[in-house]
Design a protein around this motif. Structure first.
Motif, PDB file in Angstrom:
ATOM      1  N   ALA A   1      75.285 -30.791  62.908  1.00 32.84           N
ATOM      2  CA  ALA A   1      75.842 -29.447  62.652  1.00 32.84           C
ATOM      3  C   ALA A   1      76.916 -29.076  63.685  1.00 32.84           C
ATOM      4  O   ALA A   1      77.672 -28.129  63.474  1.00 32.84           O
ATOM      5  CB  ALA A   1      74.728 -28.411  62.657  1.00 32.84           C
TER       6      ALA A   1
ATOM      7  N   ASP B   1      78.796 -25.872  62.134  1.00 36.09           N
ATOM      8  CA  ASP B   1      78.792 -25.720  60.683  1.00 36.09           C
ATOM      9  C   ASP B   1      77.550 -24.924  60.264  1.00 36.09           C
ATOM     10  O   ASP B   1      76.430 -25.433  60.302  1.00 36.09           O
ATOM     11  CB  ASP B   1      78.777 -27.128  60.056  1.00 36.09           C
TER      12      ASP B   1
ATOM     13  N   ASP C   1      76.445 -23.921  57.368  1.00 34.45           N
ATOM     14  CA  ASP C   1      75.692 -24.459  56.230  1.00 34.45           C
ATOM     15  C   ASP C   1      74.735 -25.569  56.661  1.00 34.45           C
ATOM     16  O   ASP C   1      73.599 -25.648  56.177  1.00 34.45           O
ATOM     17  CB  ASP C   1      76.648 -24.986  55.148  1.00 34.45           C
ATOM     18  N   LYS C   2      75.175 -26.417  57.586  1.00 39.24           N
ATOM     19  CA  LYS C   2      74.304 -27.496  58.066  1.00 39.24           C
ATOM     20  C   LYS C   2      73.141 -26.942  58.890  1.00 39.24           C
ATOM     21  O   LYS C   2      72.038 -27.483  58.867  1.00 39.24           O
ATOM     22  CB  LYS C   2      75.115 -28.516  58.887  1.00 39.24           C
TER      23      LYS C   2
END
Length: 305
Positions: free
Chosen positions: A39, A268, A270-271
């Motif tokens: 991430a 990130d 979303d990760k």
């Protein structure tokens, strides 16, 4: 506000999981750390080399450190209360060791059975060994905004511990709200005082969300020039010596706020949400991140629609 870039320290694999009553398998811990590495976190608290008698959940620290897929430039940290812990962290190739003291005398006695002064004396050989081996040295100062045993903690007590830790050669100072009682003006005052003695670039905010004040306290810290924050994926965690203390502030919630403010983190979201969903599903409990839950619901509805 001045701060345009923030360093996020992910503490879920260590501070978040350490109080789980059921042992979390080593491969699950490794998978979580690998997901967080992917991430984009620059610093992940991966292990704790403390007595397994006191923290059985962290007994597999060496195996975890050996099993993770390391990424160049990422700092993998380990908690080391004494020389035995330091030697284990050194063997496990930790990039950073973390020593910990309290700003409250009562908490120090309850937590590590000694006074603040004694605790810092105990850390001197660990600090010396870390610096001699070229390992980063970080210090966590708990109960900086309030204590479950003595109540209010004077700002002077926090400043005093920071000075003592600085004398040991500490390179980063975590000012921690262990029980989540801090409020915005208090946080601004404490951070402003601490940054009179050490460079703001070396100071981190570590906030628990027990009273729902963590995001406000991060904003207040940003206002005081702080640009390092600790958080825990899906809001995992608590403190075994602070009854009723809930988890660290959820990483997903902090990232969403910072993203909305245009502050760069290099992570990130979303990760991170996927990693939070992974560990919450494994633990069979609701994800404690409101942002995580909202985005997972949005994804599910998009699939259904």
């Amino acid at each position: 506000m001045g701060v345009t870039k923030v360093k996020m320290v992910e503490v879920g694999p260590r501070d978040g999981l350490q109080n789980e009553k059921e042992f979390v398998p080593t491969d699950v811990k490794i998978e979580l750390i690998n997901r967080l590495t992917e991430a984009g976190f620059p610093n992940i608290e991966a292990a704790s080399f403390v007595s397994p008698k006191w923290v059985p959940q962290m007994a597999d620290g060496s195996e975890v450190m050996a099993g993770i897929t390391r990424k160049e430039g990422v700092i993998y940290s380990a908690l080391t209360p004494n020389m035995k812990g330091f030697e284990a962290a050194l063997a496990a190739k930790a990039d950073e060791v973390v020593i910990f003291g309290a700003a409250s005398e009562a908490f120090s006695q309850k937590n590590i059975n000694c006074s603040i002064a004694e605790s810092i004396d105990r850390f001197a050989p660990v600090a010396e060994a870390a610096l001699a081996n070229g390992i980063r040295l970080r210090a966590s100062i708990s109960t900086s905004f309030g204590c479950p045993y003595q109540g209010d903690v004077p700002v002077e007590s926090v400043v005093d511990v920071v000075k003592r830790m600085k004398a040991l050669g500490v390179q980063e100072f975590d000012i921690a709200d262990t029980i989540g009682v801090g409020t915005a003006n208090q946080v601004y005052e404490v951070m402003s005082r601490v940054t009179e003695i050490v460079d703001p670039a070396q100071v981190a905010g570590h906030f628990h969300d027990t009273y729902g004040q963590a995001l406000a306290n991060i904003l207040s810290s940003l206002r005081a020039g702080i640009s390092i924050f600790h958080s825990s994926v899906s809001g995992l965690g608590g403190c075994p010596y602070a009854k009723g203390a809930t988890g660290n502030v959820a990483t997903e919630d902090v990232l969403y706020m910072l993203q909305g403010m245009g502050i760069e983190t290099g992570i990130d979201l979303d990760k991170v949400i996927d990693a939070g969903d992974f560990i919450s599903t494994y633990l069979k409990r609701q994800n404690a991140s409101r942002v995580g839950r909202a985005i997972l619901n949005k994804r599910a509805n998009a699939v259904c629609g």
